[in-house]
Design a protein around this motif. Structure first.
Motif, short mmCIF file in Angstrom:
data_model
loop_
_atom_site.label_atom_id
_atom_site.label_comp_id
_atom_site.label_asym_id
_atom_site.label_seq_id
_atom_site.Cartn_x
_atom_site.Cartn_y
_atom_site.Cartn_z
N MET A 5 27.36 33.19 26.24
CA MET A 5 27.81 32.65 27.51
C MET A 5 28.72 33.34 28.16
O MET A 5 29.73 33.86 27.60
CB MET A 5 28.26 31.14 27.27
N ALA A 6 28.89 33.62 29.43
CA ALA A 6 29.74 34.30 30.13
C ALA A 6 30.96 33.69 30.26
O ALA A 6 31.07 32.48 30.59
CB ALA A 6 29.12 34.97 31.52
N VAL A 7 32.19 34.55 30.33
CA VAL A 7 33.46 33.92 30.09
C VAL A 7 34.00 34.52 31.36
O VAL A 7 33.99 35.59 31.79
CB VAL A 7 34.23 34.17 29.09
N ASN A 8 34.72 33.67 32.42
CA ASN A 8 35.56 33.92 33.61
C ASN A 8 36.87 34.42 33.24
O ASN A 8 37.60 33.82 32.61
CB ASN A 8 35.58 32.81 34.40
N HIS A 9 37.11 35.88 33.18
CA HIS A 9 38.18 36.33 32.61
C HIS A 9 39.66 35.83 33.45
O HIS A 9 40.65 35.83 33.08
CB HIS A 9 37.99 38.10 32.88
N THR A 10 39.17 35.40 34.73
CA THR A 10 40.38 35.05 35.46
C THR A 10 40.76 33.43 34.80
O THR A 10 42.02 33.17 34.82
CB THR A 10 40.06 34.73 36.89
N GLU A 11 39.72 32.66 34.67
CA GLU A 11 40.16 31.23 33.77
C GLU A 11 40.71 31.46 32.66
O GLU A 11 41.54 30.78 32.24
CB GLU A 11 39.00 30.46 33.89
N ALA A 12 40.46 32.65 31.92
CA ALA A 12 40.77 33.08 30.42
C ALA A 12 42.17 33.47 30.59
O ALA A 12 42.88 33.56 29.39
CB ALA A 12 39.93 33.81 29.69
N MET A 13 42.83 33.86 31.48
CA MET A 13 44.30 34.40 31.73
C MET A 13 45.12 33.21 31.20
O MET A 13 44.91 31.98 31.57
CB MET A 13 44.71 34.92 33.11
N PRO A 14 46.34 33.45 30.98
CA PRO A 14 47.51 32.38 30.84
C PRO A 14 47.80 32.15 32.35
O PRO A 14 47.78 32.67 33.19
CB PRO A 14 48.41 33.14 30.14
N PRO A 15 48.64 30.71 32.37
CA PRO A 15 48.77 30.20 33.83
C PRO A 15 49.68 31.19 34.59
O PRO A 15 49.66 31.34 35.76
CB PRO A 15 49.30 28.94 33.37
N GLN A 16 50.59 31.82 33.63
CA GLN A 16 51.64 32.59 34.19
C GLN A 16 51.00 33.89 34.94
O GLN A 16 51.30 34.34 35.92
CB GLN A 16 52.71 33.20 33.20
N LEU A 17 50.07 34.44 34.06
CA LEU A 17 49.53 35.69 34.65
C LEU A 17 48.56 35.38 35.94
O LEU A 17 48.44 36.23 36.73
CB LEU A 17 48.80 36.49 33.53
N ARG A 18 48.00 34.23 35.84
CA ARG A 18 47.21 33.97 36.69
C ARG A 18 47.70 33.56 38.06
O ARG A 18 47.41 34.09 39.09
CB ARG A 18 46.28 32.69 36.27
N ALA A 19 48.82 32.99 37.87
CA ALA A 19 49.69 32.60 39.26
C ALA A 19 50.35 34.03 39.71
O ALA A 19 50.43 34.12 40.88
CB ALA A 19 50.96 31.70 38.72
N ALA A 20 50.69 34.87 38.87
CA ALA A 20 51.29 36.13 39.35
C ALA A 20 50.18 36.98 39.91
O ALA A 20 50.44 37.67 41.04
CB ALA A 20 51.81 37.02 38.26
N ARG A 21 48.97 36.75 39.56
CA ARG A 21 48.06 37.67 40.01
C ARG A 21 47.47 37.10 41.37
O ARG A 21 47.33 37.72 42.58
CB ARG A 21 46.73 37.42 39.29
N VAL A 22 47.69 35.65 41.56
CA VAL A 22 47.44 35.02 42.85
C VAL A 22 48.41 35.41 43.77
O VAL A 22 48.07 35.70 45.12
CB VAL A 22 47.45 33.63 42.70
N ARG A 23 49.64 35.35 43.54
CA ARG A 23 50.87 35.83 44.45
C ARG A 23 50.61 37.18 44.76
O ARG A 23 50.76 37.53 45.89
CB ARG A 23 51.88 35.69 43.72
N LYS A 24 50.22 38.09 44.03
CA LYS A 24 49.93 39.63 44.23
C LYS A 24 48.82 39.86 45.33
O LYS A 24 48.95 40.37 46.22
CB LYS A 24 49.63 40.37 43.05
N GLN A 25 47.82 38.86 45.13
CA GLN A 25 46.68 39.16 45.97
C GLN A 25 47.00 38.42 47.68
O GLN A 25 46.56 39.01 48.36
CB GLN A 25 45.44 38.07 45.56
N ARG A 26 47.83 37.45 47.41
CA ARG A 26 48.56 36.78 48.47
C ARG A 26 49.26 37.74 49.55
O ARG A 26 49.15 38.07 50.71
CB ARG A 26 49.13 35.58 48.50
N VAL A 27 50.19 38.50 48.66
CA VAL A 27 50.83 39.48 49.26
C VAL A 27 50.19 40.71 49.96
O VAL A 27 50.44 41.20 51.07
CB VAL A 27 52.09 40.13 48.41
#
Length: 287
Positions: free
Chosen positions: A1-23
């Motif tokens: 079963m395929a795993v979504n790597h974004t969902e597997a990230m810790p919440p802090q890393l996921r939030a940092a990645r989202v902020r970076k994409q927004r910037v």
């Protein structure tokens, strides 16, 4: 079963990645808007600031909206003549384009995919041929038409403009035809006893309204911005009039160019609003 790597990230890393994409998105959007709007703002400043004295004035805009440019040494009669010619050309070009392309593309789409590809190749040729080369070929034809058949009225540029808008109109109509099952609609309508004209006008055209509007608005934008063909064939349209007006008063010419650009933006916004309204209406009818 395929795993979504974004969902597997810790919440802090996921939030940092989202902020970076927004910037990154904000930076790209900012540079894009600056690239688009800085020239337009510069044009507007040029129209209200005299280039020699530095005096700020709205006289060029007042001259356009009052129709009197005598105080600035400009004869606006050429401008109104070119604008009237371009508006008439828009209407005639769109009508001829729709009458020529919509039935042809519908019939070919139903009957033969090979012929549809051949028509696509022919329709996109004007994109690969420079306008000045087209004029070289159209020049003798227009000389014969002007002398023996028609007249030198700019409205007859519509035949050349249909060729110029054909690639854009073809692509817009092709998207609409590929988004619906034309053959199934035709077969179902015919099995219920509908004639071919009824199938075309009551079944297919309502499903192609968005594409027809897109093709029409794009054609209008192309006609309003065309200069080369009209200039080399010695006909008057909006762009030729703006060029001639720029020889006597560049501020009024630039102000009118900004209004033409604004009209193009309004067309695009109107197209988006109409498309949304048609889509919502279709969704409500289906539900």
């Amino acid at each position: 079963m395929a795993v979504n790597h974004t969902e597997a990230m810790p919440p802090q890393l996921r939030a940092a990645r989202v902020r970076k994409q927004r910037v990154i998105k904000a930076i790209i959007l900012t540079f894009t808007l600056l690239f688009l709007f800085v020239p337009l703002v510069s044009m507007f400043v040029f129209t209200i600031r005299h280039p020699l004295s530095g005096k700020w004035s709205l006289d060029p805009w007042i001259a356009i909206f009052t129709g009197d440019g005598s105080a600035l040494g400009a004869d606006l009669s050429t401008l109104w003549s070119g604008l009237g010619s371009s508006m008439g050309l828009c209407v005639v070009t769109v009508v001829i384009m729709l009458l020529l392309m919509v039935p042809t593309m519908v019939i070919v789409h139903i009957r033969s995919k090979q012929l549809e590809r051949a028509i696509e190749w022919v329709a996109t040729l004007p994109l690969t041929i420079p306008a000045i080369v087209l004029v070289v070929g159209l020049g003798p034809i227009y000389r014969w038409l002007s002398a023996d058949v028609l007249s030198t009225n700019p409205i007859w540029l519509c035949f050349a403009y249909v060729i110029l808008v054909m690639p854009f109109a073809f692509r817009a109509l092709a998207v609409g035809l590929n988004s619906i099952d034309v053959k199934t609609l035709c077969e179902a309508s015919r099995s219920l006893g509908a004639s071919w004209p009824r199938v075309f006008f009551r079944v297919l055209i309502p499903n192609l309204w968005q594409s027809i509007l897109s093709a029409s608005f794009i054609s209008i934008a192309v006609v309003l911005g065309e200069y080369t063909v009209a200039s080399l064939l010695g006909r008057m349209n909006l762009q030729v009039a703006l060029y001639q007006l720029g020889q006597s008063n560049s501020q009024i010419s630039t102000a009118m160019s900004l209004l033409a650009l604004l009209f193009g933006v309004i067309l695009l916004v109107a197209l988006d609003l109409i498309s949304d309204a048609l889509r919502k209406s279709k969704e409500s009818n289906e539900s």
